[in-house]
Write a protein that holds these residues in place. Structure first.
Motif, mmCIF file in Angstrom:
data_model
loop_
_atom_site.group_PDB
_atom_site.id
_atom_site.type_symbol
_atom_site.label_atom_id
_atom_site.label_comp_id
_atom_site.label_asym_id
_atom_site.label_seq_id
_atom_site.Cartn_x
_atom_site.Cartn_y
_atom_site.Cartn_z
ATOM 1 N N TRP A 104 38.809 53.142 37.231
ATOM 2 C CA TRP A 104 38.417 51.999 38.058
ATOM 3 C C TRP A 104 37.885 50.836 37.212
ATOM 4 C CZ3 TRP A 104 36.455 56.903 38.051
ATOM 5 C CH2 TRP A 104 35.219 57.077 37.416
ATOM 6 N N ALA A 106 37.650 47.622 34.384
ATOM 7 C CA ALA A 106 38.286 46.323 34.209
ATOM 8 C C ALA A 106 37.912 45.740 32.853
ATOM 9 C CB ALA A 106 37.875 45.354 35.326
ATOM 10 N N HIS A 116 46.895 39.753 27.966
ATOM 11 C CA HIS A 116 47.188 39.125 29.254
ATOM 12 C C HIS A 116 48.512 38.376 29.254
ATOM 13 C CE1 HIS A 116 46.660 37.151 33.073
ATOM 14 N NE2 HIS A 116 46.605 35.953 32.522
ATOM 15 N N GLU A 124 47.886 46.728 32.636
ATOM 16 C CA GLU A 124 47.756 46.963 34.076
ATOM 17 C C GLU A 124 48.831 47.919 34.590
ATOM 18 O OE1 GLU A 124 45.575 42.918 35.559
ATOM 19 O OE2 GLU A 124 47.733 42.782 35.222
ATOM 20 N N LEU A 129 44.719 49.383 34.470
ATOM 21 C CA LEU A 129 43.441 48.680 34.359
ATOM 22 C C LEU A 129 43.561 47.266 34.910
ATOM 23 C CD1 LEU A 129 42.786 49.736 30.678
ATOM 24 C CD2 LEU A 129 41.822 50.814 32.711
ATOM 25 N N LYS A 130 42.462 46.733 35.370
ATOM 26 C CA LYS A 130 42.433 45.361 35.859
ATOM 27 C C LYS A 130 41.960 44.438 34.749
ATOM 28 C CE LYS A 130 42.293 41.887 38.777
ATOM 29 N NZ LYS A 130 43.527 41.238 39.234
ATOM 30 N N LEU A 132 40.347 40.864 33.983
ATOM 31 C CA LEU A 132 39.573 39.789 34.585
ATOM 32 C C LEU A 132 39.539 38.642 33.592
ATOM 33 C CD1 LEU A 132 36.590 41.959 35.904
ATOM 34 C CD2 LEU A 132 38.581 41.170 37.203
ATOM 35 N N GLN A 149 32.812 36.745 34.770
ATOM 36 C CA GLN A 149 33.496 37.921 35.306
ATOM 37 C C GLN A 149 32.664 39.196 35.210
ATOM 38 O OE1 GLN A 149 36.025 37.939 37.092
ATOM 39 N NE2 GLN A 149 37.595 36.474 36.452
ATOM 40 N N ARG A 158 35.025 45.940 44.037
ATOM 41 C CA ARG A 158 35.454 45.182 42.870
ATOM 42 C C ARG A 158 35.718 46.114 41.686
ATOM 43 N NH1 ARG A 158 33.571 41.479 38.523
ATOM 44 N NH2 ARG A 158 34.935 39.657 38.673
ATOM 45 N N ALA A 159 36.820 45.838 40.956
ATOM 46 C CA ALA A 159 37.058 46.561 39.715
ATOM 47 C C ALA A 159 35.848 46.382 38.802
ATOM 48 C CB ALA A 159 38.320 46.034 39.038
#
Length: 375
Positions: A104, A106, A116, A124, A129-130, A132, A149, A158-159
């Motif tokens: 869970w 981030a 990114h 992801e 994984l998230k 931010l 973040q 929220r992650a």
């Protein structure tokens, strides 16, 4: 800012053939400015691969070269460092981040971070994984940006922010000082978070600052490092280097599950040993940085072009008129970085020569004197 567009073709897309190698047509020798990934393999690295090609040794890392690599990374990064060689940089980042975070978790990073912009969502998609993200005009995170973040801890909706990931040198060619890295590590640790450093071009950052590798990593509080190789002269290979054993769980299993454990791992480890055992990493990075500095000085001397970022590592970001970029592409490949304003990235490598840079500068000056084609 928009990510880099793959626009680096020559005028007709052809590849001149000068000979045959194993039945494969080979292009004429040339050097481009698209990426340090375009460069070949450093001769000293090839020698190391050949030297490792002897007899039978245990597979999957139970070999003398991988054992020697552990000694090398401890010498460079501190007594607690443990290296897990992998096949590529994306794999290193995914394995590292997965090992640092729960399902869970981030990652806080910039919008320009390689994890990114250039890994097709692998952290992801594969890592689960998230990310931010926050905007950073020069590619560098600051504690103030992280704070945008790093919140919502304990909120099931929220992650959960668990890792700060920084890219050194950044995708915009800028470099974090040790003080900047330390400030980010202190903030993250106070929040109960960990710090991952994507060091695909860590050597270039260290060469720019005149510092040893550990001065930008271990000594600043970085927990896990993706240690680069391919962009600095390796055939293939990077390494996940765990600096704080408490920061990861199951990295050895994740490396296999993420398809990053090479069976003949000695050939990856041998390259990394060749690069980091002595000063090859530094010599190669210094050469690439010096070529970029020469290119930047030549562009500045023209007095008519805008360079959009500081030139601190081995990349120059400059806005080019469309007809000028088109003229240069008749001979060289390079990337459009922001198609909305004409910014391109010119990247130098360990084998970029002064002559390579000067040839580009002459062509650039010539193209600037030419009138745009009305058609």
């Amino acid at each position: 800012m928009p990510g880099p567009a793959l626009s680096c073709t020559t005028n007709d897309g052809s590849r001149p053939v000068v000979g045959q190698t194993g039945g494969v047509s080979t292009p004429a020798p040339s050097r481009h400015f698209a990426s340090d990934n375009y460069a070949g393999v450093h001769p000293e690295v090839l020698q190391a691969v050949a030297a490792a090609n002897v007899g039978h040794v245990p597979a999957y890392g139970d070999d003398p070269w991988t054992e020697r690599l552990q000694e090398v990374v401890r010498a460079q990064l501190g007594d607690t460092a443990v290296a897990y060689p992998v096949l590529n940089g994306t794999g290193a980042n995914v394995v590292a981040l997965q090992a640092m975070l729960p399902r869970w978790g981030a990652v806080v990073c910039t919008e320009a971070a390689h994890v990114h912009t250039d890994e097709n969502g692998a952290p992801e998609r594969v890592g689960g994984l998230k990310l931010l993200t926050v905007p950073a005009a020069d590619g560098r995170l600051t504690p103030e940006l992280v704070a945008r973040q790093a919140w919502g801890f304990g909120d099931v909706h929220r992650a959960q922010p668990g890792v700060v990931s920084i890219t050194q040198a950044t995708e915009l060619g800028t470099v974090y000082t040790p003080e900047a890295v330390r400030a980010l590590c202190d903030q993250a640790h106070e929040l109960g978070m960990r710090v991952h450093l994507d060091g695909a071009r860590l050597a270039n950052a260290a060469a720019h600052l005149g510092l040893p590798l550990r001065a930008l990593t271990t000594d600043c509080g970085v927990d896990v490092l993706s240690l680069g190789g391919t962009k600095n002269g390796l055939l293939l290979g990077e390494a996940v280097v765990v600096l704080d054993p408490a920061a990861v769980t199951g990295v050895e299993y994740l490396r296999k599950a993420d398809m990053q454990l090479a069976s003949k791992l000695r050939f990856v480890s041998a390259q990394l040993v060749a690069l980091y055992e002595g000063d090859l990493w530094l010599r190669s990075a210094q050469r690439a940085n010096a070529a970029a500095a020469r290119l930047r000085a030549g562009i500045d001397a023209l007095g008519v072009l805008e360079v959009t970022q500081p030139t601190e590592a081995n990349a120059v970001f400059v806005r080019l008129p469309g007809h000028v970029a088109a003229a240069l592409r008749r001979r060289w490949r390079f990337y459009d970085w922001d198609v909305t304003d004409g910014t391109v990235r010119l990247m130098c490598a360990f084998d970029t020569t002064d002559e390579d840079v000067d040839d580009l500068l002459v062509a650039l000056a010539t193209a600037l004197r030419e009138e745009p084609d009305a058609g």
